[in-house]
Scaffold this active site. Structure first.
Site, PDB file in Angstrom:
ATOM      1  N   TYR A  10      -2.027  -1.369  10.494  1.00 19.14           N
ATOM      2  CA  TYR A  10      -1.991  -1.457   9.019  1.00 19.14           C
ATOM      3  C   TYR A  10      -0.679  -0.885   8.486  1.00 19.14           C
ATOM      4  O   TYR A  10       0.007  -1.511   7.663  1.00 19.14           O
ATOM      5  CB  TYR A  10      -3.192  -0.697   8.457  1.00 19.14           C
ATOM      6  CG  TYR A  10      -3.420  -0.865   6.977  1.00 19.14           C
ATOM      7  CD1 TYR A  10      -4.189  -1.927   6.488  1.00 19.14           C
ATOM      8  CD2 TYR A  10      -2.899   0.047   6.054  1.00 19.14           C
ATOM      9  CE1 TYR A  10      -4.419  -2.067   5.120  1.00 19.14           C
ATOM     10  CE2 TYR A  10      -3.125  -0.098   4.694  1.00 19.14           C
ATOM     11  CZ  TYR A  10      -3.887  -1.152   4.227  1.00 19.14           C
ATOM     12  OH  TYR A  10      -4.106  -1.291   2.874  1.00 19.14           O
ATOM     13  N   SER A  43       0.874  -1.191   0.000  1.00 17.14           N
ATOM     14  CA  SER A  43       0.000   0.000   0.000  1.00 17.14           C
ATOM     15  C   SER A  43       0.902   1.229   0.000  1.00 17.14           C
ATOM     16  O   SER A  43       2.082   1.138   0.364  1.00 17.14           O
ATOM     17  CB  SER A  43      -0.840  -0.023   1.281  1.00 17.14           C
ATOM     18  OG  SER A  43      -1.496   1.209   1.485  1.00 17.14           O
TER      19      SER A  43
END
Ligand code: NAD
Length: 260
Positions: A155, A142
């Site tokens: 995350y 990401s």
């Protein structure tokens, strides 16, 4: 182009994983699907991809928060499809809270699925790739693997870790015919991001359209979502021979997010 190749794609019952599965199927790849969902919907997806690919498409429902099930997934793919040439570590989830309020069990779960699962699948897959002298490991990281946002401790930590893991695997496999890269999407409109739009709309008492516009304008200068088809095309490119010297890279697809 991928006729005779076998790909394992984690978290391929939804979103980005589903998009990658579809494009690999279009190019004749055999697939091992994985992820949660309704039995009937998964069977429909499986049979449709088998028709598109004209190759074998199977499903394994491993819960990747358990190391043993990550290992079983790879064993099952090798056992029933005979080989594993392409491994796409895509399964992942988000949880948003300030760190003081971040539930430790959510931290553990996200680290297990978003990071440790990739260690377990890669560890079991590399010997198969080395044996055939060819392999592609693609980790779906990401923008949050390269920069942070508040509220996303687990995350962001897991995705930074995943990019680190990508680099180590690239070094250890360099020159062997195996490459390992990370794709770093910005916002992609999948259930994972729709949840964040819904939460924003509710907490700021604005419409869904306004919440979507604000979410994009805060981070993604293009003002447009990256699509699952675009990410699938990049994954497909990484599987070509032209990409054989790309390894250890973290490749953004983020509408300019990381240029700021
Ligand atoms: P999604 O929620 O649509 O799909 C997630 C997939 O992971 C589903 O198939 C789900 O069943 C599976 N999954 C979740 N927990 C699992 C578990 N314990 N075991 C097995 N499978 C499990 O989300 P998405 O947006 O398609 O996300 C896919 C990947 O892309 C994630 O790693 C996410 O972090 C990453 N990503 C997404 C975006 C985005 O904007 N959507 C941006 C950057 C990175």
């Amino acid at each position: 182009m991928l006729k005779g190749r076998v790909a394992v794609i984690t978290g391929s019952t939804s979103g980005i994983g589903e998009g990658i599965a579809r494009i690999l199927a279009k190019h004749g790849c055999s697939l091992m699907l994985n992820g949660f969902g309704e039995t009937e919907a998964i069977e429909n997806q499986r049979s449709e991809l088998a028709r598109i690919s004209d190759a074998e498409v199977l499903y394994n429902g491993a819960d990747l928060s358990h190391a043993s099930q990550c290992i079983d997934l790879i064993r099952d793919a090798e056992g029933r499809l005979g080989r594993v040439d392409i491994l796409i570590n895509n399964a992942g989830l988000q949880y948003i809270a300030p760190i003081e309020d971040f539930p430790p069990d959510r931290w553990d779960y996200i680290m297990a699925v978003n990071l440790s699962a990739s260690f377990h699948t890669i560890r079991k897959t590399l010997p198969l790739m080395r044996r055939s002298g060819w392999g592609r490991v693609i980790n779906i990281a990401s923008t949050h693997g390269l920069v942070a946002s508040a509220g996303k401790a687990a995350y962001v930590a897991a995705k930074h870790g995943l990019i680190g893991l990508t680099k180590v695997v690239a070094l250890e496999t360099a020159g062997s015919g195996v490459t390992c890269n990370a794709i770093c999407p910005g916002w992609v409109l999948t259930p994972l991001v729709q949840d964040q739009i819904d939460t924003k709309a509710a907490s700021e008492e604005i419409s869904n359209e306004e919440a979507t516009r604000k979410l994009l304008s805060e981070k993604q200068p293009s003002g447009a979502f990256t699509t699952v088809e675009q990410i699938g095309s990049l994954a497909l490119y990484l599987c070509t021979e032209n990409a054989s010297n790309i390894t250890g890279a973290a490749i953004p697809m983020d509408g300019g997010w990381l240029a700021q």
